[in-house]
Design a protein around this motif. Sequence first.
Motif, PDB file in Angstrom:
ATOM      1  N   LYS A 140       9.917  10.110   5.641  1.00  0.00           N
ATOM      2  CA  LYS A 140       8.839  10.643   4.793  1.00  0.00           C
ATOM      3  C   LYS A 140       7.494  10.034   5.189  1.00  0.00           C
ATOM      4  CE  LYS A 140      11.763  11.482   0.769  1.00  0.00           C
ATOM      5  NZ  LYS A 140      12.111  10.991  -0.566  1.00  0.00           N
ATOM      6  N   TYR A 141       7.474   8.738   5.452  1.00  0.00           N
ATOM      7  CA  TYR A 141       6.267   8.030   5.869  1.00  0.00           C
ATOM      8  C   TYR A 141       5.753   8.602   7.195  1.00  0.00           C
ATOM      9  CZ  TYR A 141       3.492   3.772   7.077  1.00  0.00           C
ATOM     10  OH  TYR A 141       2.517   2.862   7.419  1.00  0.00           O
ATOM     11  N   ALA A 142       6.637   8.728   8.171  1.00  0.00           N
ATOM     12  CA  ALA A 142       6.242   9.269   9.478  1.00  0.00           C
ATOM     13  C   ALA A 142       5.777  10.715   9.342  1.00  0.00           C
ATOM     14  CB  ALA A 142       7.405   9.163  10.466  1.00  0.00           C
ATOM     15  N   SER A 143       6.470  11.507   8.542  1.00  0.00           N
ATOM     16  CA  SER A 143       6.074  12.910   8.343  1.00  0.00           C
ATOM     17  C   SER A 143       4.680  13.015   7.756  1.00  0.00           C
ATOM     18  CB  SER A 143       7.076  13.623   7.431  1.00  0.00           C
ATOM     19  OG  SER A 143       8.326  13.722   8.070  1.00  0.00           O
ATOM     20  N   ALA A 144       4.365  12.138   6.798  1.00  0.00           N
ATOM     21  CA  ALA A 144       3.030  12.144   6.189  1.00  0.00           C
ATOM     22  C   ALA A 144       1.966  11.793   7.225  1.00  0.00           C
ATOM     23  CB  ALA A 144       2.985  11.167   5.018  1.00  0.00           C
ATOM     24  N   LEU A 145       2.249  10.792   8.058  1.00  0.00           N
ATOM     25  CA  LEU A 145       1.295  10.398   9.097  1.00  0.00           C
ATOM     26  C   LEU A 145       1.123  11.506  10.129  1.00  0.00           C
ATOM     27  CD1 LEU A 145      -0.523   8.224  10.379  1.00  0.00           C
ATOM     28  CD2 LEU A 145       1.491   7.474  11.650  1.00  0.00           C
ATOM     29  N   ILE A 146       2.208  12.109  10.544  1.00  0.00           N
ATOM     30  CA  ILE A 146       2.166  13.180  11.544  1.00  0.00           C
ATOM     31  C   ILE A 146       1.369  14.379  11.014  1.00  0.00           C
ATOM     32  CG2 ILE A 146       3.609  14.887  12.729  1.00  0.00           C
ATOM     33  CD1 ILE A 146       5.749  12.542  12.880  1.00  0.00           C
ATOM     34  N   ASP A 157       0.810  -1.213   0.000  1.00  0.00           N
ATOM     35  CA  ASP A 157       0.000   0.000   0.000  1.00  0.00           C
ATOM     36  C   ASP A 157       0.850   1.272   0.000  1.00  0.00           C
ATOM     37  OD1 ASP A 157      -2.360  -1.445   0.012  1.00  0.00           O
ATOM     38  OD2 ASP A 157      -2.552  -1.388   2.191  1.00  0.00           O
ATOM     39  N   LEU A 158       2.105   1.144   0.380  1.00  0.00           N
ATOM     40  CA  LEU A 158       2.981   2.319   0.446  1.00  0.00           C
ATOM     41  C   LEU A 158       3.656   2.562  -0.898  1.00  0.00           C
ATOM     42  CD1 LEU A 158       4.862   1.875   3.843  1.00  0.00           C
ATOM     43  CD2 LEU A 158       2.895   3.330   3.349  1.00  0.00           C
ATOM     44  N   PRO A 159       3.785   3.811  -1.284  1.00  0.00           N
ATOM     45  CA  PRO A 159       4.574   4.113  -2.481  1.00  0.00           C
ATOM     46  C   PRO A 159       6.025   3.675  -2.268  1.00  0.00           C
ATOM     47  CG  PRO A 159       3.391   6.068  -1.693  1.00  0.00           C
ATOM     48  CD  PRO A 159       3.216   5.005  -0.667  1.00  0.00           C
ATOM     49  N   GLU A 160       6.678   3.333  -3.341  1.00  0.00           N
ATOM     50  CA  GLU A 160       8.059   2.837  -3.293  1.00  0.00           C
ATOM     51  C   GLU A 160       8.975   3.772  -2.502  1.00  0.00           C
ATOM     52  OE1 GLU A 160      11.034   0.056  -4.143  1.00  0.00           O
ATOM     53  OE2 GLU A 160       8.908  -0.113  -4.638  1.00  0.00           O
ATOM     54  N   GLU A 161       8.807   5.077  -2.638  1.00  0.00           N
ATOM     55  CA  GLU A 161       9.692   6.048  -1.984  1.00  0.00           C
ATOM     56  C   GLU A 161       9.594   6.010  -0.463  1.00  0.00           C
ATOM     57  OE1 GLU A 161       6.949  10.043  -1.971  1.00  0.00           O
ATOM     58  OE2 GLU A 161       7.836   9.392  -3.852  1.00  0.00           O
ATOM     59  N   LEU A 162       8.519   5.443   0.089  1.00  0.00           N
ATOM     60  CA  LEU A 162       8.341   5.363   1.541  1.00  0.00           C
ATOM     61  C   LEU A 162       8.790   4.028   2.110  1.00  0.00           C
ATOM     62  CD1 LEU A 162       4.823   7.002   1.970  1.00  0.00           C
ATOM     63  CD2 LEU A 162       7.065   8.095   1.859  1.00  0.00           C
ATOM     64  N   ARG A 163       9.190   3.100   1.266  1.00  0.00           N
ATOM     65  CA  ARG A 163       9.485   1.736   1.719  1.00  0.00           C
ATOM     66  C   ARG A 163      10.949   1.446   1.995  1.00  0.00           C
ATOM     67  NH1 ARG A 163       6.594  -2.077  -2.537  1.00  0.00           N
ATOM     68  NH2 ARG A 163       5.175  -0.496  -3.303  1.00  0.00           N
ATOM     69  N   LYS A 164      11.851   2.354   1.652  1.00  0.00           N
ATOM     70  CA  LYS A 164      13.270   1.997   1.725  1.00  0.00           C
ATOM     71  C   LYS A 164      14.073   2.983   2.555  1.00  0.00           C
ATOM     72  CE  LYS A 164      13.234  -0.734  -2.340  1.00  0.00           C
ATOM     73  NZ  LYS A 164      13.777  -1.080  -3.594  1.00  0.00           N
ATOM     74  N   GLY A 165      14.868   2.428   3.463  1.00  0.00           N
ATOM     75  CA  GLY A 165      15.831   3.193   4.225  1.00  0.00           C
ATOM     76  C   GLY A 165      15.240   4.178   5.213  1.00  0.00           C
ATOM     77  N   ALA A 166      16.125   4.812   5.952  1.00  0.00           N
ATOM     78  CA  ALA A 166      15.725   5.786   6.966  1.00  0.00           C
ATOM     79  C   ALA A 166      14.992   6.969   6.341  1.00  0.00           C
ATOM     80  CB  ALA A 166      16.945   6.265   7.748  1.00  0.00           C
TER      81      ALA A 166
END
Length: 140
Positions: A62-68, A48-57
């Motif tokens: 980016k994933y956490a920032s979007a959720l926040i 469900d996550l875009p590729e850019e949110l799935r790899k590395g720190a």
Amino acid sequence: MAEHKIQLDEEKTNEKLDLRYQNDIFQEGKLEVADEVLSPDFVIHNPDLPEELRKGAEGVKKYASALIAAVSDRNLVQDDVFAKGDKVLIRWSNSGTSIGPLLDHKPSDKRHVATGFDLFRISNGKIAELWQQYIFENWP
């Protein structure tokens, strides 16, 4: 017997590491913790996550920032935590008010609840992989 204690100690250490991932990064917004707890080749297995949110720190930040940004009053709760060897499974729930877009979900200004499972694999004292499954129970 000593070997069993060593395994239990390692499992407790792994639990603490994964709780830091959830609580420090996603609940508290301490994005720099991603650099401390994740291996350089970390990957999230979540289609469900875009590729850019799935790899590395950087992807996690980016994933956490979007959720926040989408749920500023989020409340992440670990309902169960199980550790066995190099794996930790956390059953969690996250609730809060939808104030911004999150992935394919539009903001609604209503409370929502998401529940899910995170299965972490630890390697060399860092989180190497995460398999994640969740559902937005009442996101409009």
